[in-house]
Design an enzyme around this catalytic site. Structure first.
Site, mmCIF file in Angstrom:
data_model
loop_
_atom_site.group_PDB
_atom_site.id
_atom_site.type_symbol
_atom_site.label_atom_id
_atom_site.label_comp_id
_atom_site.label_asym_id
_atom_site.label_seq_id
_atom_site.Cartn_x
_atom_site.Cartn_y
_atom_site.Cartn_z
ATOM 1 N N TYR A 4 0.863 -1.178 0.000
ATOM 2 C CA TYR A 4 0.000 0.000 0.000
ATOM 3 C C TYR A 4 0.899 1.226 0.000
ATOM 4 O O TYR A 4 1.829 1.320 0.808
ATOM 5 C CB TYR A 4 -0.873 0.001 1.263
ATOM 6 N N GLU A 55 -3.128 7.614 -4.262
ATOM 7 C CA GLU A 55 -2.967 6.317 -3.599
ATOM 8 C C GLU A 55 -2.759 5.186 -4.611
ATOM 9 O O GLU A 55 -3.428 5.142 -5.635
ATOM 10 C CB GLU A 55 -4.220 6.047 -2.768
#
Ligand code: GDP
Ligand code: MN
Length: 377
Positions: free
Chosen positions: A101, A189
């Site tokens: 992530y 992101e």
């Protein structure tokens, strides 16, 4: 403003990030011919502006044309969190060995931009944050626009375990920051960033939120807006130069000035009511604006009563009064209006309204109590 994965992916690509080649499609035949050109297996990805598409069944890996045609139709019939799937991104499937992530986010509490990374990433990041917070690493930019050679290495070493991956990871963060600053993002992101069988890194998903107040600085970004996700009432209000935000209560509010509009919503709430909207008719007085405001509020069938709260400064109360009478003439009002006017030309306004048989209030307290009572029915 949120943008779709295929759009965010384009911005990532411009910043040199390793995105997977893909094509956005709305017809199955387009998807088939693109899949043929890159070779199977391919991934079909529903383009909706909500998270958790994977878990909602919005992502399918397919190995043949037959399977593609079947799954494509399944996705087209899907509604994810209330939003229909209209476009499907087709990308080459990656043989995923590990998921990470990565994100750059405005941290309003710290007044800074924070980079976040986790090797326990992927779609379970929210779960990781709860059960294993130490696996989530943070790096604050501390006002800088680039990665600090004195501080950044220890952050990246905490995420990737080999020098080779650390070097690739650093490049990805450089690209992510470039995207972030070049477009005035509030969030950029990559979830997941993946490593394939050959040790190569790819951004397998792309998510960007843009700062609405900075859109005017970037040619082309406004065009990325998906009207499916815009509130129809808010769009209508924008056309009439009204600053309007839809809320879910039943007391319509028409107020002049943003501060008074906020205070009015607070007092409605404090008095046991629920505002249906925020609406600032602005400083200049113009009967037309009151009429438009009433029309926009009445688009919501939940609205049971409307409060007009005016503190006349530049706004003249008599103009507002004329707007109210005009509205009453033009539309058959299905709900009661509660009117509080004070300030510039207050007396003239009250005379106009009283002559027309319309009751007015002088204090906010009286008017709010009245409107909340009427909305309760
Ligand atoms: P999200 O659920 O909306 O965040 O959608 P993602 O794009 O992150 O996809 C969800 C999951 O689908 C990923 O975490 C992967 O496990 C899987 N996925 C996405 N792309 C690929 C791919 O190219 N190959 C494989 N095998 N799985 C993929
Ligand atoms: Mn994702």
């Amino acid at each position: 403003m949120k943008i779709h994965e295929y759009q965010a992916s384009e911005l990532f690509k411009k910043s040199g990030l390793p995105v997977v080649d893909g094509q956005v499609t709305s017809e199955v035949d387009e998807a088939v011919s693109f899949a043929q050109s890159i070779g199977y297996p391919v991934v079909l990805k529903s383009q909706v502006l909500v998270g958790g598409r994977g878990k909602a069944g919005g992502i399918k890996v397919v190995k043949s044309e037959e399977e593609l045609r079947e799954k494509y139709q399944d996705l087209k019939n899907l509604t994810i969190k209330g939003y229909p799937v209209r476009k499907i991104l087709v990308v080459k499937a990656i043989d995923i060995q590990k998921e990470f992530y990565l994100a750059a986010i405005v941290d309003t509490a710290q007044d800074d931009i924070v980079l976040i990374a986790s090797s326990e990433g992927g779609v379970e990041i929210e779960e990781t944050a709860k059960t294993n917070p130490d696996a989530i690493k943070k790096y604050y930019l501390q006002g800088q626009k680039s990665l600090d050679p004195a501080r950044f290495p220890s952050f990246i070493q905490g995420v990737f375990d080999t020098p080779e991956l650390q070097a690739q990871g650093t490049k990805v963060f450089e690209g992510l920051l470039k995207t972030f600053f070049d477009n005035d993002c509030s969030l950029a992101e990559i979830n997941p960033l993946v490593i394939d069988g050959t040790g190569t890194i790819y951004a397998a998903d792309a998510k960007i939120n843009l700062d609405d107040n900075a859109l005017m600085r970037h040619e082309g970004l406004e065009d990325l807006r998906d009207m499916d996700y815009e509130n129809a009432d808010e769009l209508e209000a924008k056309k009439h130069n009204l600053s309007f935000v839809k809320l879910d209560g039943n007391v319509g509010c028409i107020v002049n000035g943003a501060g008074l509009a906020m205070a009015t919503m607070d007092i409605v709430k404090l008095s046991g009511g629920n505002p249906a909207n925020f609406l600032d008719v602005g400083g200049s007085s113009n009967p037309e604006k009151v009429l438009n405001a009433i029309k926009i509020i009445l688009r919501s069938p939940e609205v049971k009563a409307i409060l007009i709260n005016i503190f006349g400064g530049i706004t003249r109360c008599d103009d507002i009064a004329n707007g109210i009478l005009e509205a009453k003439k033009q539309i058959d009002l299905p709900v009661p209006l509660v009117i509080r006017l004070t300030g510039t030309n207050e007396k003239e306004a009250k005379d106009i309204l009283t002559a027309a048989g319309v009751e007015t209030f002088s204090t906010m307290r009286e008017a709010v109590n009245k409107v909340v009572e009427l909305a309760r029915g």
